[in-house]
Structures are given as structure tokens and as C-alpha cells.
Write a protein that holds these residues in place. Structure first.
Motif, mmCIF file in Angstrom:
data_model
loop_
_atom_site.group_PDB
_atom_site.id
_atom_site.type_symbol
_atom_site.label_atom_id
_atom_site.label_comp_id
_atom_site.label_asym_id
_atom_site.label_seq_id
_atom_site.Cartn_x
_atom_site.Cartn_y
_atom_site.Cartn_z
ATOM 1 N N ASN A 108 58.409 95.627 20.032
ATOM 2 C CA ASN A 108 57.537 96.682 19.523
ATOM 3 C C ASN A 108 56.119 96.529 20.059
ATOM 4 O O ASN A 108 55.615 95.425 20.224
ATOM 5 N N ALA A 109 55.496 97.662 20.380
ATOM 6 C CA ALA A 109 54.076 97.706 20.731
ATOM 7 C C ALA A 109 53.479 98.884 19.977
ATOM 8 O O ALA A 109 54.085 99.953 19.914
ATOM 9 N N GLU A 110 52.289 98.700 19.395
ATOM 10 C CA GLU A 110 51.717 99.752 18.553
ATOM 11 C C GLU A 110 50.787 100.687 19.316
ATOM 12 O O GLU A 110 50.299 101.658 18.750
ATOM 13 N N SER A 111 50.539 100.411 20.592
ATOM 14 C CA SER A 111 49.647 101.264 21.379
ATOM 15 C C SER A 111 50.095 101.269 22.834
ATOM 16 O O SER A 111 50.909 100.432 23.257
ATOM 17 N N VAL A 112 49.535 102.204 23.589
ATOM 18 C CA VAL A 112 49.835 102.263 25.017
ATOM 19 C C VAL A 112 49.371 100.993 25.707
ATOM 20 O O VAL A 112 50.059 100.455 26.582
ATOM 21 N N GLU A 113 48.212 100.480 25.308
ATOM 22 C CA GLU A 113 47.679 99.243 25.913
ATOM 23 C C GLU A 113 48.619 98.071 25.661
ATOM 24 O O GLU A 113 48.903 97.278 26.572
ATOM 25 N N GLN A 114 49.128 97.947 24.421
ATOM 26 C CA GLN A 114 50.077 96.866 24.130
ATOM 27 C C GLN A 114 51.381 97.059 24.905
ATOM 28 O O GLN A 114 51.995 96.086 25.364
ATOM 29 N N ALA A 115 51.801 98.322 25.054
ATOM 30 C CA ALA A 115 53.021 98.586 25.807
ATOM 31 C C ALA A 115 52.879 98.129 27.256
ATOM 32 O O ALA A 115 53.804 97.532 27.829
ATOM 33 N N LEU A 116 51.718 98.375 27.852
ATOM 34 C CA LEU A 116 51.485 97.919 29.221
ATOM 35 C C LEU A 116 51.528 96.402 29.303
ATOM 36 O O LEU A 116 52.067 95.836 30.262
ATOM 37 N N MET A 117 50.973 95.721 28.306
ATOM 38 C CA MET A 117 51.001 94.262 28.293
ATOM 39 C C MET A 117 52.440 93.750 28.243
ATOM 40 O O MET A 117 52.807 92.793 28.937
ATOM 41 N N VAL A 118 53.275 94.395 27.419
ATOM 42 C CA VAL A 118 54.678 93.989 27.325
ATOM 43 C C VAL A 118 55.392 94.220 28.651
ATOM 44 O O VAL A 118 56.137 93.354 29.140
ATOM 45 N N MET A 119 55.155 95.377 29.267
ATOM 46 C CA MET A 119 55.825 95.685 30.522
ATOM 47 C C MET A 119 55.382 94.745 31.634
ATOM 48 O O MET A 119 56.172 94.380 32.506
ATOM 49 N N ARG A 120 54.112 94.358 31.621
ATOM 50 C CA ARG A 120 53.627 93.420 32.635
ATOM 51 C C ARG A 120 54.216 92.031 32.450
ATOM 52 O O ARG A 120 54.444 91.305 33.423
ATOM 53 N N SER A 121 54.466 91.656 31.193
ATOM 54 C CA SER A 121 54.885 90.276 30.925
ATOM 55 C C SER A 121 56.389 90.110 30.779
ATOM 56 O O SER A 121 56.932 89.045 31.071
ATOM 57 N N LYS A 122 57.088 91.154 30.317
ATOM 58 C CA LYS A 122 58.518 91.015 30.040
ATOM 59 C C LYS A 122 59.378 92.074 30.714
ATOM 60 O O LYS A 122 60.520 91.805 31.081
ATOM 61 N N GLY A 123 58.844 93.287 30.823
ATOM 62 C CA GLY A 123 59.645 94.384 31.336
ATOM 63 C C GLY A 123 60.568 94.942 30.262
ATOM 64 O O GLY A 123 60.676 94.415 29.157
ATOM 65 N N ALA A 124 61.247 96.037 30.559
ATOM 66 C CA ALA A 124 62.208 96.668 29.651
ATOM 67 C C ALA A 124 63.066 97.630 30.459
ATOM 68 O O ALA A 124 62.701 98.046 31.561
ATOM 69 N N ASP A 125 64.227 97.981 29.895
ATOM 70 C CA ASP A 125 65.111 98.935 30.551
ATOM 71 C C ASP A 125 64.824 100.364 30.108
ATOM 72 O O ASP A 125 65.154 101.322 30.814
ATOM 73 N N LEU A 126 64.226 100.525 28.921
ATOM 74 C CA LEU A 126 63.901 101.840 28.383
ATOM 75 C C LEU A 126 62.703 101.704 27.454
ATOM 76 O O LEU A 126 62.592 100.718 26.718
ATOM 77 N N VAL A 127 61.811 102.699 27.506
ATOM 78 C CA VAL A 127 60.657 102.740 26.607
ATOM 79 C C VAL A 127 60.760 103.990 25.745
ATOM 80 O O VAL A 127 60.927 105.094 26.266
ATOM 81 N N MET A 128 60.676 103.815 24.415
ATOM 82 C CA MET A 128 60.604 104.939 23.486
ATOM 83 C C MET A 128 59.209 104.965 22.887
ATOM 84 O O MET A 128 58.721 103.948 22.405
ATOM 85 N N ILE A 129 58.532 106.121 22.935
ATOM 86 C CA ILE A 129 57.169 106.233 22.436
ATOM 87 C C ILE A 129 57.067 107.360 21.431
ATOM 88 O O ILE A 129 57.598 108.459 21.636
ATOM 89 N N ASP A 130 56.382 107.075 20.319
ATOM 90 C CA ASP A 130 56.114 108.078 19.293
ATOM 91 C C ASP A 130 55.129 109.105 19.861
ATOM 92 O O ASP A 130 54.105 108.727 20.463
ATOM 93 N N VAL A 131 55.391 110.399 19.659
ATOM 94 C CA VAL A 131 54.534 111.423 20.236
ATOM 95 C C VAL A 131 53.163 111.507 19.569
ATOM 96 O O VAL A 131 52.298 112.254 20.046
#
Length: 453
Positions: A29-52
Motif C-alpha cells: 500500500n502507498a497513500e500518495s503518488v510520491e509513496q507509490a513512486l518510492m515503492v516502484m523504485r525500490s520493489k516494483g509491481a505487476d499492477l498498480v491500482m489507484i483511487d481516483v
């Protein structure tokens, strides 16, 4: 499957998370776009779901800037039609209404995780390759898969991964021919913040993203020889150095490489390291061209007919005897990829109860094997017209038009164009960079020129 959910984890979004976990996904889980980028840079993912309620556009744009190619699905209150439309326009692949429907969540996860590259074969020549692949799949040995373009090398690589001890971990593919040399090192090994212009934060590379799983280096013959030295160290020592990094990073991967060239010839030319070839070529799986496994032609044709009939919502028609003979008689220089395109076209063009030979056409709309009524006269006419067109023009102008016409023919695919032209992908890129600098329109991948030059 690795799923990243971006948004405040409560209410319907928490329900969606629970459903995804119940369906076997590993959720972060990431609560913001900035946190999501941090996760993708450090771990990656196969799919991202984002609340509109967050900015889908900011997330998609940030992914594009950092060359993150993970698909994005938006989710939000099901009655908010405008938010759904805005999310799709911003670049989201799907919109998932909340509260979540378990079946919809499952369908999205399955669509992302399902390997759509079905492994279909019948010919004994291909069966021998499959038997050897099954024999070595559970080993940790590096595998080199060779064969012409379009024969299905990546399908074999995924088959190996699916039968390996790493099958529950990531399968990461990198096309070495599609990424410029200046960016490929960062793409493979990652970089630290400030390592180069545009490196706004630390980013893990494909080696780290694939750790625990399998890394496919597609068309490895196109990798610059200087970068090959760094790759060799990574394979030998099982450590990598991020661009701009100060200490080695351990990785646990199995490497599979593919090439449509003879790497032994490339070694003799000095464009490929001999020691890297030995490291990669522990086991060589040579995938035969389609013309050498004729029993696969009709088997694959039937598979593609069913696939594209389903995709396009049309009835599944059988191939007529004449159509089957036309398929078997064709040399299929583009191999399985050409056959697939031909059958997709045939499914759309067919009328009546069967797919007749009149639907088995080239991209130009001609029947396979059809030639001019008077080949000698047509050849003479073409030669004379070509000679007249060349008179009064410089060699540079003729070369430019040949390169751009070939690229146009290949719909912007640099690898295919370079192969047709008989030059390296690096030489082709240098030429295209020159043309772009001169203000000449150059088609991108999947594009054709809008006007002749």
C-alpha cells in the motif's frame, strides 16, 4: 502477482485489498503518488491500482518520465462516471468501481498475470526443443535461446520460467534492442539519485526487480560491448552496481538470453565478448524456423483462428482445404509472428462458413505466392523506373529514403528494419538521430510516416 494499491486503506479500498490477497496477490500500500513512486523504485509491481481521489494523471506521467511500464488501473465510486472517464483519459488501463466486485477484481488480476503467449506445437522438431527445455528448466543454469525473429523465443523463455523452481517469483523481460545504449545500463542495474540528468531519485533496475525470479535479456546481441563487461560481472559475482552507486548490491536471479544472430560470429567480429557467451551459453535452445516445422503451421493456425475470432466477436470458422494448402506452401519468412498476423487478417476478411483461400492475403492484399503475369517484363520495368528515380540524387539522399522507407514498412520497428537493411541496430539509431537533428520526421515504434519525404 505483486499488486500496489495507491490510496488511503479504508472502506471499499480495504475491501479490494482483502479480495486481492484472497486471490493470491502480494499487496503493498502507498497513500500518495510520491509513496507509490518510492515503492516502484525500490520493489516494483505487476499492477498498480489507484483511487481516483488521487491524481491518476500525475501517477501515469511520473511513470512515463521514469520509464516505469507497469499497467495502472483506477478505482472509485461506481456511480462517478465522470471520474471513470477522466481516469481512462489520463492513461489508466481499467476502471474498477467501488465497492468492489470480487469477480471483477479477480478478472483484472487474472488478465494481468495470465501469460497470453500460448505454447502451441506439434512438430517433432519443436518437441525436441521442448523436451530439452523441460530437462533443464529446474536448474540454475543460464540459458541461451537462439533462432530467427518471430519463431517464439520469448514463449520458450516463459515456458522455462513456468517450469522452474522460480515460477512463483517475477519474470522480467528487457528488450536490449529497444532501449538506447545510454539508458540500458540504468534500466538493467538501476541508479542512485543524481547519477545523471533526470535521475530524481534512487531507482532499482531490472536485476533487482527480478531478484528471486528470472530475467530475460531479449536480443542480447544488440548490447554495447562495454556494458557486456558489467553484465558478465553481475552473472559471475551475483552482485550489481547501480549507476552512481557506491557499494555492490546482491541479486538472486536466473538469466535467460535470446538472440536472432549467431553469437559466435559476433565474437569473431569483436562485437560480443567471448567470456560472456560462455557464461550465457551453458545450455543452448535453438528454436527452428516455422518452415522447418511444418506440422506446427496448421496447429498454430487453428489456435490463432480461435483466438482472434474470440477477440473480435466473430464466429469461429474452419480453414478450407485450399486455405490449408496455401498456409503450408508459404515459406513464412516472418515465422510465427507473420502467421499470426495473417490469420488475424483472415478471421476479419472471411465470409461464409469457412475461411477460404481468398482471405489468406499478404498485408498488401495480395494472395500468397501470387506473382506478376510476366515476371521478366515486370522486373525490367521496375529496374528502369528505379534507375530513372536515382539519377541526379546524392548517395546520402538515396540512403536516407531507403532507411526511412524500410522503417516505415516495419511500422517503426528498429530491430526488424536493421535486419532487413543488413546493418546493426546501433548504426540504424545513429542514422535516425542524424535525420531527426536535420528536422526529418522519423516514425516511432508502431508508427508509419504520415507523408513521404
Amino acid at each position: 502477482m505483486r499488486l500496489l494499491i495507491v490510496g488511503v486503506m479504508k472502506g471499499p479500498l480495504a475491501q479490494a485489498t482483502k479480495i486481492a490477497i484472497d486471490r493470491g496477490a502480494s499487496v503493498t500500500n502507498a497513500e500518495s503518488v510520491e509513496q507509490a513512486l518510492m515503492v516502484m523504485r525500490s520493489k516494483g509491481a505487476d499492477l498498480v491500482m489507484i483511487d481516483v481521489v488521487l491524481s491518476v494523471r500525475d501517477l501515469v506521467t511520473s511513470f512515463e518520465l521514469e520509464r516505469i511500464r507497469t499497467p495502472v488501473a483506477a478505482c472509485g465510486t461506481g456511480t462517478d462516471a465522470r471520474a471513470a472517464v477522466a481516469a481512462i483519459q489520463a492513461g489508466a488501463r481499467e476502471y474498477i468501481p467501488l465497492p468492489p466486485d470480487p469477480e471483477m477484481i479477480a478478472a483484472v488480476l487474472e488478465a494481468v498475470s495470465r501469460d497470453t503467449r500460448s505454447f502451441v506445437f506439434r512438430d517433432e522438431a519443436m518437441a525436441r526443443v521442448v523436451r530439452l527445455a523441460e530437462q533443464v528448466a529446474k536448474s540454475e543454469a543460464s540459458i541461451l535461446i537462439t533462432g530467427e525473429s518471430g519463431v517464439g523465443k520469448e514463449v520458450v523463455a516463459r515456458f522455462l520460467h513456468g517450469r522452474s523452481n522460480r515460477k512463483d517469483k517475477a519474470f522480467i523481460s528487457v528488450n536490449c534492442a529497444a532501449i538506447p545504449d545510454a539508458l540500458l545500463e540504468s534500466e538493467l542495474f538501476g541508479h542512485e539519485k543524481g547519477a545523471f540528468t533526470g535521475a530524481v531519485a534512487r531507482r532499482i533496475g531490472k536485476f533487482e526487480e527480478a531478484s528471486g525470479g528470472t530475467l530475460l535479456l531479449d536480443e542480447i546481441s544488440e548490447m554495447d560491448v562495454r556494458l557486456q563487461a558489467k553484465l558478465l560481472r553481475a552473472l559471475q559475482e551475483r552482485v550489481i552496481d547501480r549507476v552512481g552507486g557506491g557499494k555492490p548490491v546482491p541479486v538472486d536471479i536466473r538469466v535467460i538470453a535470446t538472440s536472432n544472430r549467431n553469437l559466435a560470429d559476433e565474437v569473431r567480429k569483436g562485437t560480443f565478448r567471448e567470456d560472456l557467451l560462455y557464461r550465457l551459453n551453458v545450455v543452448n535452445l535453438k528454436v527452428p524456423p516455422l518452415r522447418e516445422r511444418t506440422q506446427d503451421i496448421l496447429e498454430l493456425a487453428g489456435h490463432f483462428v480461435r483466438k482472434y475470432a474470440d477477440v473480435n466477436g466473430v464466429p469461429v470458422r474452419a480453414l478450407s482445404p485450399d486455405a490449408r494448402r496455401a498456409l503450408l506452401a508459404n515459406p513464412w519468412r516472418g515465422n510465427v509472428r507473420e502467421l499470426e498476423n495473417t490469420l488475424h487478417r483472415a478471421v476479419l476478411l472471411a465470409v461464409g462458413e469457412e475461411i477460404g483461400v481468398d482471405a489468406i492475403l499478404t498485408p498488401d492484399g495480395e494472395a500468397f505466392g501470387a506473382g506478376p503475369r510476366d515476371p521478366a517484363a515486370r522486373a525490367l520495368e521496375t529496374a528502369e523506373a528505379t534507375a530513372r528515380a536515382l539519377v541526379g540524387r546524392t548517395v546520402a539522399d538515396v540512403e536516407r529514403e531507403l532507411i526511412l522507407d524500410t522503417l516505415d514498412h516495419c511500422l517503426g520497428n528498429r530491430t526488424h528494419a536493421a535486419k532487413i537493411l543488413g546493418i546493426s541496430i546501433r548504426t540504424l539509431r545513429n542514422k535516425l538521430n542524424e535525420y531527426t537533428a536535420d528536422g526529418v520526421a522519423v516514425p516511432g515504434p508502431g508508427e508509419a510516416r504520415v507523408a513521404s519525404l
